[in-house]
Design a protein around this motif. Structure first.
Motif, mmCIF file in Angstrom:
data_model
loop_
_atom_site.group_PDB
_atom_site.id
_atom_site.type_symbol
_atom_site.label_atom_id
_atom_site.label_comp_id
_atom_site.label_asym_id
_atom_site.label_seq_id
_atom_site.Cartn_x
_atom_site.Cartn_y
_atom_site.Cartn_z
ATOM 1 N N UNK A 135 0.858 -1.180 0.000
ATOM 2 C CA UNK A 135 0.000 0.000 0.000
ATOM 3 C C UNK A 135 0.896 1.233 0.000
ATOM 4 N N UNK A 136 0.381 2.335 -0.502
ATOM 5 C CA UNK A 136 1.141 3.589 -0.485
ATOM 6 C C UNK A 136 0.891 4.388 0.787
ATOM 7 N N UNK A 156 -3.523 0.187 -3.930
ATOM 8 C CA UNK A 156 -3.828 1.501 -3.385
ATOM 9 C C UNK A 156 -5.227 1.969 -3.729
ATOM 10 N N UNK A 157 -5.810 2.749 -2.821
ATOM 11 C CA UNK A 157 -7.120 3.362 -3.065
ATOM 12 C C UNK A 157 -6.965 4.639 -3.883
ATOM 13 N N UNK A 201 -1.851 10.672 -12.076
ATOM 14 C CA UNK A 201 -0.556 11.186 -11.635
ATOM 15 C C UNK A 201 0.067 10.299 -10.570
ATOM 16 N N UNK A 202 -0.761 9.822 -9.627
ATOM 17 C CA UNK A 202 -0.237 8.973 -8.556
ATOM 18 C C UNK A 202 0.186 7.611 -9.091
ATOM 19 N N UNK A 203 -0.552 7.098 -10.051
ATOM 20 C CA UNK A 203 -0.164 5.831 -10.657
ATOM 21 C C UNK A 203 1.165 5.979 -11.397
ATOM 22 N N UNK A 204 1.295 7.056 -12.144
ATOM 23 C CA UNK A 204 2.528 7.296 -12.879
ATOM 24 C C UNK A 204 3.696 7.480 -11.911
ATOM 25 N N UNK A 205 3.466 8.202 -10.814
ATOM 26 C CA UNK A 205 4.533 8.418 -9.836
ATOM 27 C C UNK A 205 5.006 7.103 -9.232
ATOM 28 N N UNK A 238 -5.804 -0.935 -8.202
ATOM 29 C CA UNK A 238 -6.630 -0.005 -7.436
ATOM 30 C C UNK A 238 -7.592 -0.758 -6.512
ATOM 31 N N UNK A 239 -7.655 -0.325 -5.259
ATOM 32 C CA UNK A 239 -8.622 -0.879 -4.306
ATOM 33 C C UNK A 239 -10.007 -0.276 -4.573
#
Length: 227
Positions: free
Chosen positions: A52-53, A79-80, A85-89, A100-101
Motif C-alpha cells: 500500500x502507499x 492503493x485506493x 498522476x499517482x499511478x505514474x509516480x 486499485x482498491x
C-alpha cells in the motif's frame, strides 16, 4: 516456494491476503509500516512485494525507491488512490504494477503470478540480459531500449508487453495470455487494447511499422517476437 512480502496497515486486508496466498502455497511475511517492510525485505529476500502507499510512518513512494536501490524484485502497488498522476509516480518510482482498491482477489493473484514469471524469465537470461536486433537493443535488467544509438522511452504498459514477447522469442503468444498478464483476467477479450499498444510499440521500434520484421501478428491468434 515463492515468498511474498505484504506491506499493508489494514489488518482485515492483510488477513485476507495472507489466507489467499498461503492457500496457493506462497510463503508470506507481513509488514504494517515502511520501516518494517524495508527490514523484512532485506532479511527475508521476498520474490515479490505487495504494498500500500498509505503507510503510517513513511511515504510509500519512498519505500519503493529504497527497495529499488538494491533489488529488482517485482513490486505491485495496492492503493485506493485513483489519479493518473499517482499511478505514474508509483511506476516511475520503480513499481511494476498498480492495482486499485477495491480489487478482485483473482485479478491480484493473476497479476502476481505474471510479475513473478517475468522476473524469473529475466533472471534466467545471461548476465547482460540484452536482446539485440538490427534496429534496436533491449536491456531487460536496466529496463532500457535503444534504437540507432538513442534511448527510446516506453510507457509501463508498452514495457510489459515487450517483456512478454521478448521473453518468448519465436513463440506465438496468444492474445488472451498477453491481455491477462498485462491488464488482468477481466480484460481477456479486449483485443482492441492489444492492437493499440502493438501499433505504438511498432512505431517506436520498427523501421517500417506497416511491415514489421520483429513484432509479428498472427491474425486472430496472437503475436510473436523475431530477432
Amino acid at each position: 516456494m515463492t515468498r511474498v512480502l505484504v506491506v499493508e496497515d489494514e489488518p482485515q486486508l492483510v488477513r485476507a491476503l495472507v489466507i489467499n496466498l498461503e492457500e496457493r502455497q506462497y510463503e508470506v511475511d507481513a509488514a504494517p509500516d515502511g520501516a518494517t517492510a524495508l527490514r523484512l525485505a532485506a532479511t527475508r529476500q521476498p520474490d515479490a512485494v505487495l504494498m500500500d502507499l498509505g503507510l503510517p510512518d513513511m511515504n510509500g513512494f519512498d519505500v519503493i525507491k529504497s527497495l529499488r536501490g538494491w533489488t529488482r524484485v517485482p513490486i505491485l502497488v495496492l492503493s485506493a488512490r485513483r489519479t493518473a498522476d499517482e499511478k505514474v509516480e508509483a511506476l516511475d518510482a520503480g513499481a511494476d504494477d498498480f492495482i486499485t482498491k477495491p480489487f478482485s482477489m483473482h485479478e491480484l493473484l493473476a497479476r502476481l503470478r505474471a510479475a513473478v514469471r517475468r522476473a524469473a524469465a529475466g533472471s534466467s537470461l545471461d548476465g547482460t540480459a540484452v536482446v539485440a536486433t538490427d534496429e534496436f537493443s533491449i536491456d531487460l535488467v536496466a529496463k532500457k531500449v535503444r534504437r540507432r544509438g538513442r534511448e527510446v522511452r516506453l510507457t509501463p504498459t508498452e514495457w510489459q508487453l515487450l517483456e512478454i514477447l521478448v521473453g518468448n522469442p519465436g513463440r506465438l503468444v496468444s492474445q488472451r495470455q498477453i491481455l491477462q498478464e498485462v491488464w488482468g483476467p477481466s480484460y481477456s477479450s479486449k483485443t482492441n487494447y492489444l492492437r493499440v499498444y502493438m501499433a505504438q510499440l511498432r512505431r517506436k521500434l520498427e523501421a517500417d511499422p506497416s511491415h514489421p520484421r520483429h513484432f509479428i501478428t498472427a491474425p486472430g491468434m496472437g503475436y510473436r517476437f523475431e530477432e
